[in-house]
Design an enzyme around this catalytic site. Structure first.
Site, PDB file in Angstrom:
ATOM      1  N   PHE A 195      -1.789   4.618  -7.970  1.00 58.11           N
ATOM      2  CA  PHE A 195      -2.597   5.270  -6.991  1.00 58.11           C
ATOM      3  C   PHE A 195      -3.585   6.185  -7.979  1.00 58.11           C
ATOM      4  O   PHE A 195      -3.143   6.842  -8.939  1.00 58.11           O
ATOM      5  CB  PHE A 195      -1.663   6.311  -6.076  1.00 58.11           C
ATOM      6  N   TYR A 207       6.090  12.684   3.264  1.00 56.02           N
ATOM      7  CA  TYR A 207       5.339  12.360   4.895  1.00 56.02           C
ATOM      8  C   TYR A 207       5.463  11.099   4.844  1.00 56.02           C
ATOM      9  O   TYR A 207       4.669  10.671   5.985  1.00 56.02           O
ATOM     10  CB  TYR A 207       4.197  13.018   4.690  1.00 56.02           C
ATOM     11  N   ARG A 247      -3.266  -3.154   5.479  1.00 54.14           N
ATOM     12  CA  ARG A 247      -1.952  -2.663   5.279  1.00 54.14           C
ATOM     13  C   ARG A 247      -1.136  -2.526   6.537  1.00 54.14           C
ATOM     14  O   ARG A 247      -1.563  -1.916   7.373  1.00 54.14           O
ATOM     15  CB  ARG A 247      -2.100  -1.441   4.485  1.00 54.14           C
TER      16      ARG A 247
END
Length: 435
Positions: free
Chosen positions: A162, A256, A405
């Site tokens: 990422f 989250y 995704r």
């Protein structure tokens, strides 16, 4: 042959072509109807046998929407609003400053860390909650570089990571005098050597959903005398991690996504017990001081994982996360993993049945040992396709330029959801012309 007969040939051929196309479309529609009935029936049987299905009612979900974006933001656990109403009206509104002691605000970072620990295979006392993933990556990378010491001046970084992890690692390298070596994670075991201080690796690739070999990479780094720092953002809450069992040195993760902590929920930092006495944080805030209320000018680090704390914790987000973690009570992460693999297997089968040939291709590995809990499909028309999917009630997300995704969160996603998502995807692909 007359001119008239010559003129009618193209018309006859055109009519025949239309007839054949119409017949082909009719057969395709019939095949799709059979497939739909078959897979819908299978989904119903699988959902009826699913022991985790009872957890779906614990979340706030729309009956007319398939939510497959829990790998970006988990759904709201239904009991959290009432819990937060108490936090705001009573703990903050009535008790005010007393809540740091009486409501346990001060100890929340380590208390909630101990609740996350079983989900990532860690014993208590090794995880502290707070700050963002980016901040915790910085702490972990700098601390690992300091732990490695000596002549070890290189940091191996997952080249597919990422982006923020890469940015933070480069900054940490500049600050500590190390150099960055970007590599495909599969190359890290062979590249680790006498100059390697650490490697920063994503457990699951955020774009493709590929699961990396955490035990093997960690063992190879240790054999070379280096440390392993893992980013668990796309694996914690979706599959077993085994931090203690596999000897991971440091790890970070967000809460989250699969942990359903809410937008902007605090991240966490894992520091293996064996490293805690030497863990030297680059951000020595007053919350990690051995005597935080002594207010002395000199810094003296607290014992244990508390060294990972920095400043005043974000209490509202933290207590929302703590409440959300209740949905995990009595849930075995091994059962979550088994359902995740079954869901993604089923979804891939349905996609192959419903999607027009050649329009999408999975970039997520078929092998279970190499798959996280998402399916990524390469599609030339991905932006338009995802926008239309969402409009039709199937919520996934897009990674530009061409990846669709779909995240499968086993606590609230069922097999009927997977079948519907694949069927609607097929419909959208037929309605949107190929590029």
């Amino acid at each position: 042959m007359s001119d008239t007969s010559m003129d009618t040939q193209p018309a006859k051929h055109s009519a025949e072509a239309v007839r054949l196309d119409t017949e082909a479309a009719r057969l395709d529609a019939a095949d799709e109807l059979v497939a739909s009935s078959t897979y819908a029936s299978e989904a119903a049987r699988l959902d009826a046998a699913d022991e985790l299905a009872v957890h779906r009612e614990k979340f706030v979900l729309d009956d007319d929407t398939v939510y497959l974006d829990g790998n970006s933001l988990g759904a709201l656990p239904a009991h959290v609003p009432a819990r937060m109403a108490d936090v705001i009206t009573r703990q903050w509104g009535e008790l005010r400053i007393r809540s740091w002691d009486e409501s346990g605000w001060w100890t929340a970072p380590e208390r909630i860390g101990d609740r996350i620990a079983p989900l990532v295979g860690a014993a208590g006392g090794q995880i502290v909650v707070g700050d963002s993933t980016s901040v915790n990556v910085f702490k972990a990378v700098v601390a690992a570089a300091r732990l490695a010491g000596g002549d070890r001046d290189e940091i191996l970084v997952d080249a597919t990571t990422f982006p923020t992890d890469g940015y933070i690692a480069e900054s940490a390298a500049r600050m500590t005098g190390h150099r960055i070596v970007p590599l495909d994670p599969a190359e890290i075991p062979g590249a680790a050597g006498g100059r390697t201080a650490l490697a920063l690796v994503n457990h699951v690739d955020y774009r493709t959903g590929r699961l990396r070999d955490l035990p093997g990479v960690t063992a190879a780094l240790h054999a070379a005398g280096a440390l392993a720092v893992w980013d668990l953002c796309h694996s914690a809450g979706a599959l077993p991690v085994g931090l203690d069992a596999h000897g991971v040195d440091l790890a970070v993760g967000c809460t989250y996504k699969y942990l359903n902590g809410g937008p902007g929920a605090p991240a966490y930092l894992y520091v293996a017990e064996r490293h805690q006495a030497r863990f030297d944080s680059p951000l020595p805030g007053w919350n990690s001081h051995a005597d935080p209320f002594g207010m002395t000018p000199g810094y003296r680090a607290a014992e244990g994982a508390l060294r990972g704390r920095v400043g005043t914790p974000d209490i509202l987000s933290m207590l929302s996360l703590e409440a959300a973690l209740d949905v995990w009570d009595g849930v075995r992460i091994e059962d979550v993993r088994a359902k995740s693999l079954a869901l993604t297997d089923f979804f891939l089968r349905c996609v192959r049945a419903y999607a027009p040939e050649g329009r999408v291709a999975s970039v997520t590995p078929e092998a279970h040992a190499e798959r996280g809990s998402q399916v990524a499909l390469r599609c030339a028309e991905a932006p338009a396709v995802m926008a239309e999917l969402i409009r039709r009630g199937v919520v996934g997300d897009l990674r530009r330029p061409d990846v669709l995704r779909f995240g499968f969160t086993p606590l609230y996603v069922g097999f009927a959801d997977a079948e519907r998502a694949a069927r609607v995807l097929g419909e959208v692909l037929r309605d949107i012309p190929a590029a």
